[in-house]
Write an enzyme that holds these catalytic residues in place. Structure first.
Site, PDB file in Angstrom:
ATOM      1  N   ASP A   1      -1.540   8.971  -5.610  1.00 16.47           N
ATOM      2  CA  ASP A   1      -0.610   8.308  -5.443  1.00 16.47           C
ATOM      3  C   ASP A   1       0.658   9.125  -6.487  1.00 16.47           C
ATOM      4  OD1 ASP A   1      -1.965   7.003  -3.826  1.00 16.47           O
ATOM      5  OD2 ASP A   1      -2.001   5.041  -5.260  1.00 16.47           O
TER       6      ASP A   1
ATOM      7  N   TYR B   1     -12.596  -1.756  -4.114  1.00 20.61           N
ATOM      8  CA  TYR B   1     -12.191  -0.214  -4.397  1.00 20.61           C
ATOM      9  C   TYR B   1     -13.381   0.282  -5.328  1.00 20.61           C
ATOM     10  CZ  TYR B   1      -9.450   3.863  -5.592  1.00 20.61           C
ATOM     11  OH  TYR B   1      -8.841   5.120  -5.792  1.00 20.61           O
TER      12      TYR B   1
ATOM     13  N   GLY C   1       0.831  -1.296   0.030  1.00 24.02           N
ATOM     14  CA  GLY C   1       0.173   0.102  -0.001  1.00 24.02           C
ATOM     15  C   GLY C   1       0.952   1.190   0.133  1.00 24.02           C
TER      16      GLY C   1
ATOM     17  N   GLU D   1      -2.227   4.160 -15.569  1.00 23.87           N
ATOM     18  CA  GLU D   1      -2.744   3.129 -14.597  1.00 23.87           C
ATOM     19  C   GLU D   1      -4.290   2.672 -14.647  1.00 23.87           C
ATOM     20  OE1 GLU D   1      -1.233   3.325 -10.865  1.00 23.87           O
ATOM     21  OE2 GLU D   1      -2.774   2.377  -9.676  1.00 23.87           O
TER      22      GLU D   1
ATOM     23  N   SER E   1       2.335   2.432  -2.809  1.00 25.21           N
ATOM     24  CA  SER E   1       2.447   2.872  -4.137  1.00 25.21           C
ATOM     25  C   SER E   1       3.617   2.669  -5.132  1.00 25.21           C
ATOM     26  CB  SER E   1       2.245   4.464  -4.263  1.00 25.21           C
ATOM     27  OG  SER E   1       0.987   4.693  -3.702  1.00 25.21           O
ATOM     28  N   SER E   2       4.101   1.368  -5.074  1.00 29.47           N
ATOM     29  CA  SER E   2       5.010   0.929  -6.020  1.00 29.47           C
ATOM     30  C   SER E   2       4.780   1.041  -7.344  1.00 29.47           C
ATOM     31  CB  SER E   2       5.390  -0.637  -5.763  1.00 29.47           C
ATOM     32  OG  SER E   2       4.072  -1.190  -5.725  1.00 29.47           O
ATOM     33  N   SER E   3       3.414   0.894  -7.739  1.00 28.11           N
ATOM     34  CA  SER E   3       3.009   1.153  -8.940  1.00 28.11           C
ATOM     35  C   SER E   3       3.120   2.703  -9.534  1.00 28.11           C
ATOM     36  CB  SER E   3       1.606   0.744  -9.368  1.00 28.11           C
ATOM     37  OG  SER E   3       0.786   1.180  -8.391  1.00 28.11           O
TER      38      SER E   3
HETATM   39  C1  GLA Z   1      -5.166   3.819  -3.609  1.00 25.36           C
HETATM   40  C2  GLA Z   1      -5.721   4.674  -4.593  1.00 25.36           C
HETATM   41  C3  GLA Z   1      -5.662   6.235  -4.299  1.00 25.36           C
HETATM   42  C4  GLA Z   1      -6.640   6.432  -3.203  1.00 25.36           C
HETATM   43  C5  GLA Z   1      -6.186   5.559  -1.972  1.00 25.36           C
HETATM   44  C6  GLA Z   1      -7.310   5.513  -1.050  1.00 25.36           C
HETATM   45  O1  GLA Z   1      -3.990   3.930  -2.867  1.00 25.36           O
HETATM   46  O2  GLA Z   1      -4.396   4.507  -5.682  1.00 25.36           O
HETATM   47  O3  GLA Z   1      -5.682   6.872  -5.525  1.00 25.36           O
HETATM   48  O4  GLA Z   1      -7.886   6.430  -3.808  1.00 25.36           O
HETATM   49  O5  GLA Z   1      -6.247   3.904  -2.621  1.00 25.36           O
HETATM   50  O6  GLA Z   1      -7.139   6.674  -0.470  1.00 25.36           O
END
Ligand code: GLA
Length: 367
Positions: A155, A202, A107, A143, A109-111
């Site tokens: 992110d 999500y 969680g 993405e 944000s490696s991508s």
């Molecule tokens: C992921 C998504 C973000 C955001 C978060 C929740 O990380 O990539 O854009 O919506 O979830 O805050």
């Protein structure tokens, strides 16, 4: 020309599931990130390798590139080349060799780090100076539309627009960014849990938020200023979802004020409130996160909460200024995980670091 570019992962201090509701977020860039060594080539091909995924290069012809053509990790950098071209930027073929120390699935944000490193490398090789706000939109489009992941703008904005020693207050409607000084003691607890629900849930949360906004006759949940209005929603699920988004938006703005005044214990209280809201109203927390938050608080942390989309990933703890604060939280979380027979977590020190940048340039070399 060969160059080396770096783009960081991110943690988010406040504002979860608010970005796609046109709301506010307050992320900061991590020291961990993705590095790409990039060499331009004249045959219109992207040749992609990753130290984390050994194997022959993934070779992608830029001409005729379209969503669905590339799968797996290579879809992210290929998608950036596609989105840059769609935005009218003439990008070259390139050999791109990636290396990353952002733990995948945590969680963090490696991508986005992979996308943003690619975006800087390809524009850098082409000599293009694309504004960071636009580049974040391009990386997000890669993405969403190329890799097929329906994320918001947080992110990529964090990776490209953060500054060292600061959190980034981003208004996800106007995309205005404000740097907020932020130098607290932090600990990331990678719960090593991934409950495989994230993708579907999500999308469901996004739809529920849109439905709640429609029912309240506002364009997006950002428009709610009085969170009490959410009690007018007759559907209890929509009511809870809207209440989370509204209260978390308010918590972002309140956190910014508290940071300016250096009131870290109060910031911690907001972190914990945000976790409770994500757990009870937005229902995206997971058992390992709840246990980590509880243990961190019992060990004296000012506050703690899950970060990112949910159903797996990391918890961010805001530590007190006691000299042994990090050790105490680590020991308490390990102890609690043992008691629950959870896989032991990974602890990562966190401090707000610089956003994406070029590390090296070797003009004309290695052509
Ligand atoms: C992921 C998504 C973000 C955001 C978060 C929740 O990380 O990539 O854009 O919506 O979830 O805050």
């Amino acid at each position: 020309m060969t160059g080396v570019w770096f783009a960081p992962g991110r943690a988010n201090l406040m504002g979860e599931h608010t970005d796609y509701n046109d709301g506010f977020v307050l992320p900061f860039a991590l020291a961990q990130g993705t590095t790409v060594t990039a060499t331009g080539r004249s045959d219109g091909v992207l040749a992609l390798t990753s130290r984390q995924r050994p194997g022959p290069p993934v070779s992608v012809a830029l001409a005729g590139l379209a969503p669905g053509a590339v799968h797996g990790w290579a879809a992210y950098p290929a998608g950036v080349a596609w989105a840059l071209a769609k935005a009218g930027h003439d990008v070259p073929g390139a050999t791109l060799a990636f290396d990353s120390d952002v733990p995948p699935g945590a969680g963090l944000s490696s991508s986005a780090a992979l996308e943003c490193a690619t975006a800087l490398a390809l524009t850098g090789l082409a000599g293009l100076d694309v504004p960071r706000q636009e580049l974040a939109g391009i990386a997000r489009r890669a993405e969403n539309e190329f890799a097929g992941v329906p994320s918001g703008i947080m992110d990529q904005s964090a990776s490209l627009r953060c500054q060292a020693g600061h959190a980034l207050l981003l208004d996800c409607q106007s995309l205005d960014a404000t740097q907020v000084p932020f130098t607290a003691e932090l600990l990331i607890i990678n719960t090593r849990a991934n409950h495989q629900l994230s993708a579907g849930e999500y999308g469901t949360r996004r739809r529920e938020c849109e439905e709640a906004a429609r029912a309240l006759s506002v364009p997006t949940l950002r428009a709610l200023t009085d969170c009490g209005i959410t009690s007018a929603l007759s559907d209890p699920i929509l009511r809870r979802r809207a209440r989370h988004v509204c209260t978390d938006n308010a918590r972002v703005l309140r956190t910014v004020d508290l940071l300016h005044d250096g009131k870290y214990p109060e910031v911690g209280e907001l972190l914990t409130q945000s976790h409770e809201s994500l757990r009870d109203d937005f229902e995206v927390s997971w058992p390992e996160a709840d246990v980590a938050v509880e243990a961190a608080l019992a060990a004296g942390a000012y506050g703690a909460r899950m970060i990112g989309g949910g159903f797996g990933g990391s918890v961010l703890a805001l530590l007190s200024d006691a000299p042994d604060a990090a050790d105490r939280v680590r020991a308490a979380v390990k102890h609690a995980y043992d008691a629950h027979s959870f896989t032991l977590p990974e602890f990562l020190p966190a401090r707000p670091c610089a956003g994406a940048h070029r590390l090296r340039l070797y003009p004309g070399a290695f052509r």
